[in-house]
Design a protein around this motif. Structure first.
Motif, PDB file in Angstrom:
ATOM      1  N   ASP A  96       0.988  -0.998  -0.021  1.00 29.80           N
ATOM      2  CA  ASP A  96      -0.194   0.064   0.071  1.00 29.80           C
ATOM      3  C   ASP A  96       0.961   1.230   0.175  1.00 29.80           C
ATOM      4  O   ASP A  96       1.718   1.404   0.925  1.00 29.80           O
ATOM      5  CB  ASP A  96      -0.945  -0.023   1.235  1.00 29.80           C
ATOM      6  CG  ASP A  96      -2.030  -1.130   1.097  1.00 29.80           C
ATOM      7  OD1 ASP A  96      -3.061  -0.803   0.519  1.00 29.80           O
ATOM      8  OD2 ASP A  96      -1.664  -2.333   1.476  1.00 29.80           O
ATOM      9  N   THR A  97       1.001   2.250  -0.904  1.00 34.05           N
ATOM     10  CA  THR A  97       1.587   3.222  -1.015  1.00 34.05           C
ATOM     11  C   THR A  97       0.950   4.480  -1.606  1.00 34.05           C
ATOM     12  O   THR A  97      -0.053   4.308  -2.445  1.00 34.05           O
ATOM     13  CB  THR A  97       2.985   2.930  -2.055  1.00 34.05           C
ATOM     14  OG1 THR A  97       3.891   4.024  -1.826  1.00 34.05           O
ATOM     15  CG2 THR A  97       2.503   2.462  -3.499  1.00 34.05           C
ATOM     16  N   LYS A  98       1.596   5.717  -1.652  1.00 34.18           N
ATOM     17  CA  LYS A  98       0.893   6.657  -2.418  1.00 34.18           C
ATOM     18  C   LYS A  98       2.137   7.429  -2.745  1.00 34.18           C
ATOM     19  O   LYS A  98       3.092   7.971  -1.946  1.00 34.18           O
ATOM     20  CB  LYS A  98       0.054   7.523  -1.163  1.00 34.18           C
ATOM     21  CG  LYS A  98      -0.660   8.994  -1.941  1.00 34.18           C
ATOM     22  CD  LYS A  98      -1.442   9.473  -0.822  1.00 34.18           C
ATOM     23  CE  LYS A  98      -2.383  10.677  -1.510  1.00 34.18           C
ATOM     24  NZ  LYS A  98      -3.155  11.267  -0.860  1.00 34.18           N
ATOM     25  N   ILE A  99       2.241   7.881  -3.976  1.00 30.14           N
ATOM     26  CA  ILE A  99       3.253   8.558  -4.735  1.00 30.14           C
ATOM     27  C   ILE A  99       2.578   9.852  -5.476  1.00 30.14           C
ATOM     28  O   ILE A  99       2.043   9.608  -6.352  1.00 30.14           O
ATOM     29  CB  ILE A  99       3.977   7.812  -5.576  1.00 30.14           C
ATOM     30  CG1 ILE A  99       4.718   6.646  -5.014  1.00 30.14           C
ATOM     31  CG2 ILE A  99       5.251   8.650  -6.261  1.00 30.14           C
ATOM     32  CD1 ILE A  99       4.993   5.484  -5.926  1.00 30.14           C
ATOM     33  N   GLY A 100       2.743  11.012  -4.814  1.00 30.16           N
ATOM     34  CA  GLY A 100       2.151  12.096  -5.328  1.00 30.16           C
ATOM     35  C   GLY A 100       0.633  12.079  -5.370  1.00 30.16           C
ATOM     36  O   GLY A 100      -0.088  11.923  -4.263  1.00 30.16           O
ATOM     37  N   GLY A 101      -0.256  12.209  -6.623  1.00 29.41           N
ATOM     38  CA  GLY A 101      -1.401  12.085  -6.623  1.00 29.41           C
ATOM     39  C   GLY A 101      -1.803  10.524  -6.790  1.00 29.41           C
ATOM     40  O   GLY A 101      -2.772  10.212  -7.130  1.00 29.41           O
ATOM     41  N   LEU A 102      -0.889   9.611  -6.955  1.00 28.51           N
ATOM     42  CA  LEU A 102      -1.156   8.109  -7.178  1.00 28.51           C
ATOM     43  C   LEU A 102      -1.368   7.285  -5.774  1.00 28.51           C
ATOM     44  O   LEU A 102      -0.457   7.321  -5.150  1.00 28.51           O
ATOM     45  CB  LEU A 102      -0.179   7.483  -7.987  1.00 28.51           C
ATOM     46  CG  LEU A 102      -0.318   5.952  -8.140  1.00 28.51           C
ATOM     47  CD1 LEU A 102      -1.596   5.699  -9.097  1.00 28.51           C
ATOM     48  CD2 LEU A 102       1.004   5.496  -9.190  1.00 28.51           C
ATOM     49  N   SER A 103      -2.345   6.766  -5.616  1.00 33.57           N
ATOM     50  CA  SER A 103      -2.778   5.665  -4.484  1.00 33.57           C
ATOM     51  C   SER A 103      -2.824   4.482  -5.275  1.00 33.57           C
ATOM     52  O   SER A 103      -3.493   4.098  -5.996  1.00 33.57           O
ATOM     53  CB  SER A 103      -3.783   6.081  -3.726  1.00 33.57           C
ATOM     54  OG  SER A 103      -4.014   7.377  -3.156  1.00 33.57           O
TER      55      SER A 103
END
Length: 327
Positions: free
Chosen positions: A12-19
């Motif tokens: 489970d990760t979030k990079i900028g506007g991407l979840s």
């Protein structure tokens, strides 16, 4: 008792506007409990049995990306995909006896649907039927392929093999949603692919149809009628080499690979739109919020198979409007 053991690894990760959420799983079920169909003469149509040991494995991934955002205005997309492969690792003795009864059911002259069979190393959703080489242009009869590669006009239950799998290799959802100047829109679609379907509708409505009632036009336009004709459906009147003449074929079409079709679908499942009225209107009406909404389900389906829905029960496409007020 049924018991289950799961392996799972995820991210489970979030990079900028991407979840992003991703999972890979394997699970093993011992003594899997399943419903076994029975003839109605028993007084009930199914009984619980232990299938044996079954393995399921696959991935489950979901991603959401915020494309644009400005105050209350935004636009994002989401995508999800799931895969599942099941395999019978070890079949119970009870199910081996069940397979024998299913072969007898398949051989019944009144049966025209694929029967359930379970074999070690095979999928639980395997489609069992006799291999077909299509319709003989010279006679209008179906040509069957035996396990040893020989061909015959005679259907034999002992020659059934796996000709497809009802379980899609992948399925998922894709959607887009956004809002601009108090107007919002959301569209959700479902998709699946990589599996097969036994098109029982074609069997029942074309080849095994009762000519005393209204019939599908393919009964007249799509079936074999004369020597040399290439046709998908066998003839009503076929050529018999033994008598060197034509005869009416009133036999039922038995489970055959001819009606196994690749299933790939895209379904626009839902469309939702709304409009939030401005502060001036809300103030004039003494409201905190006023919203006009629209929803529609089962909008349209695109499929590699001509899905004929509503043949037994009406198919519904729903549409609704709403007006919501908050005081």
């Amino acid at each position: 008792w049924e018991s289950k053991f799961d392996y799972n690894i995820g991210l489970d990760t979030k990079i900028g506007g991407l979840s992003l959420r991703f999972d890979y799983y394997e699970n093993y079920t011992e003594n899997l409990i399943t419903d076994v169909s029975l003839p109605y003469s028993n007084g009930f149509d199914s009984v619980k049995e232990n299938l044996g040991k079954v393995k399921n494995s696959g991935i489950d991934a979901n991603a959401t990306y915020l494309i644009w955002s400005n105050g209350t205005n935004f636009l994002n997309v989401n995508f999800g995909i799931a895969t599942n492969t099941n395999k019978i690792v070890e079949l119970s003795n009870a199910m081996r006896s069940f397979n024998e009864s299913q072969e007898e059911l398949a051989a019944d002259e009144e049966n025209n649907t694929p029967v359930l069979r379970y074999e070690d190393g095979m999928s639980m959703n395997a489609i069992w039927a006799v291999q077909s080489a299509g319709i003989d242009p010279a006679s209008g009869r179906e040509i069957f392929i035996n396990k040893d590669g020989s061909t015959t006009y005679e259907w034999d239950a002992t020659q059934m093999v796996v000709v497809g799998d009802n379980n899609p290799k992948y399925r998922g959802v894709v959607g887009i949603s956004g809002e601009y100047e108090r107007f919002g829109l959301s569209v959700t679609a479902r998709y699946l692919g990589g599996g097969q379907l036994y098109n029982q509708t074609l069997v029942d409505k074309v080849e095994n149809v009762d000519m005393n009632y209204n019939v599908d036009e393919r009964v007249l336009t799509g079936r074999w009628q004369y020597q040399g004709q290439q046709s998908y459906f066998r003839g009503i009147r076929v050529f018999n080499y033994a008598t060197n003449g034509y005869t009416f074929d009133r036999s039922l079409t038995k489970p055959t690979s001819r009606f196994v079709q690749d299933r790939n679908e895209l379904d626009i499942a839902a469309i939702s739109a709304y409009y939030d009225f401005g502060k001036s209107i809300n103030k004039a009406l003494g409201l905190e919020r006023l919203r006009l909404g629209f929803n529609m389900n089962n909008v349209v389906k695109f499929s590699t198979i001509e899905i004929e829905r509503g043949t037994l029960y009406p198919f519904s496409r729903t549409m609704s409007f709403s007006l919501t007020a908050t005081f």
